[in-house]
Design a protein around this motif. Structure first.
Motif, short mmCIF file in Angstrom:
data_model
loop_
_atom_site.label_atom_id
_atom_site.label_comp_id
_atom_site.label_asym_id
_atom_site.label_seq_id
_atom_site.Cartn_x
_atom_site.Cartn_y
_atom_site.Cartn_z
N THR A 117 106.29 2.21 -42.91
CA THR A 117 105.10 2.38 -42.07
C THR A 117 104.03 3.22 -42.77
O THR A 117 102.83 2.99 -42.59
N GLY B 38 105.79 -1.94 -48.92
CA GLY B 38 106.08 -1.75 -47.50
C GLY B 38 107.02 -2.82 -46.97
O GLY B 38 107.99 -2.52 -46.25
N LEU C 8 108.84 1.69 -35.71
CA LEU C 8 107.63 1.01 -36.16
C LEU C 8 106.39 1.75 -35.70
O LEU C 8 105.35 1.74 -36.36
N TYR C 9 106.50 2.42 -34.54
CA TYR C 9 105.34 3.11 -33.97
C TYR C 9 105.01 4.40 -34.71
O TYR C 9 103.98 5.02 -34.42
N THR D 208 94.76 0.51 -34.91
CA THR D 208 96.20 0.32 -35.05
C THR D 208 96.88 0.22 -33.69
O THR D 208 97.78 -0.61 -33.48
N LEU E 197 110.83 -2.45 -45.64
CA LEU E 197 111.16 -2.94 -44.30
C LEU E 197 112.43 -3.79 -44.34
O LEU E 197 113.34 -3.63 -43.51
N PHE F 250 102.17 0.86 -45.04
CA PHE F 250 101.22 0.02 -44.30
C PHE F 250 99.99 0.82 -43.88
O PHE F 250 98.87 0.31 -43.92
N TRP G 205 100.93 7.97 -38.57
CA TRP G 205 100.31 7.99 -39.91
C TRP G 205 98.83 7.63 -39.81
O TRP G 205 97.98 8.24 -40.47
N GLN H 125 103.92 4.33 -37.50
CA GLN H 125 102.68 3.96 -38.19
C GLN H 125 101.46 4.47 -37.44
O GLN H 125 100.43 4.80 -38.05
#
Length: 291
Positions: free
Chosen positions: A18, A224, A244-245, A100, A228, A21, A250, A247
């Motif tokens: 993440t 990335g 995943l969240y 995002t 994954l 990304f 970030w 990200q």
């Protein structure tokens, strides 16, 4: 590499993925101030494709392109090109964190589409979760200086493409090699954007520093996705999906550091609602699997 059961390693790899990304998004937003989005999409996939050929080509050979469902692979890959282009267009005119968060309604769209497409049942609980997620989007997308209609449209188009891409991934993953699926996305992106290159070629020449940043887009994207894939070798999707969240964290942190933007309180509330809805949906899908 055969699968292993090491959840902590899987979570660590997911968090690193993440971050890659998010760095890709920061880089594309920085470059989109000067260069056309289609040009950045082309470079992102060209470097990604060359990276995969160099890393995986010697080991996999023709296996890198071996597939029993080439048409569906290509459609899925072209959808991901749309995801990249729409996301870059949204990042160009909107802050990282808000954009995002809107894109992260993808799992909710997948839940809606999976009913008629994959014949998956939508329970009242899932309908309520999806509705809550869209309320979160409305909290972010309300009129304000940081958000505009153009950016919201691009972000929603990105989420729609990403939802269909994920459904096709569900259909292909039981029979197709994961690395082959990843390579098709890089190959299709390179081929389609190269064919369209005469339409958007031009503009200022990049400096040496800008050229280096352009090259890193493909590296962040390719790395990335490889991280994954490695994460899912060490832990199941039900364990990893909530991470995943990360990200979104970030994106918020990098948006503040690089661009000096922090979401306001209502936007933070909307982001929290979207994350909670996504996690709740994952938990709702996990219970029938256990049963």
């Amino acid at each position: 590499m055969p699968p292993t059961h090491n959840p902590l390693r899987g979570i660590a790899l997911m968090v690193c993925a993440t971050l890659c990304f998010a760095l890709l998004d920061v880089t594309s937003k920085t470059l989109a101030k000067t260069f056309e989005v289609p040009l950045l999409v082309w470079i992102r996939y060209l470097v990604h494709c060359l990276f995969m050929v160099a890393v995986l080509g010697p080991r996999m050979g023709r296996g890198l392109v071996a597939t029993t469902r080439p048409a569906r692979q290509i459609v899925r890959a072209v959808l991901l090109v749309g995801v990249t282009g729409f996301a870059m267009a949204a990042f160009r005119v909107m802050p990282l964190a808000e954009t995002t968060a809107i894109i992260f309604i993808t799992p909710l769209l997948v839940a809606l589409l999976a009913g008629p497409w994959l014949k998956e049942k939508m329970t009242p609980q899932r309908w309520a979760i999806v509705a809550a997620g869209f309320v979160g989007v409305l909290l972010i997308a309300r009129p304000g200086p940081a958000v505009n209609a153009e950016g919201i449209s691009w972000a929603l188009a990105c989420a729609a493409c990403y939802a269909v891409y994920q459904i096709l991934t569900r259909q292909l993953s039981p029979t197709e090699n994961t690395l082959t699926m990843l390579f098709y996305t890089a190959l299709a992106g390179t081929v389609t954007m190269t064919l369209a290159l005469p339409l958007f070629w031009g503009g200022p020449l990049p400096t040496l520093g800008q050229a280096g940043l352009m090259a890193t887009m493909g590296m962040w994207g390719g790395t990335g996705h490889l991280l994954l894939i490695s994460a899912f070798r060490h832990a199941p999707a039900t364990t990893l999906s909530p991470f995943l969240y990360v990200q979104l964290f970030w994106a918020t942190a990098l948006g503040a550091i690089v661009f000096g933007h922090l979401p306001d309180s209502l936007a933070f509330t909307g982001m929290a609602v979207i994350v909670a809805s996504g996690v709740a949906l994952g938990l709702a899908e996990r219970r029938p699997a256990r049963a």
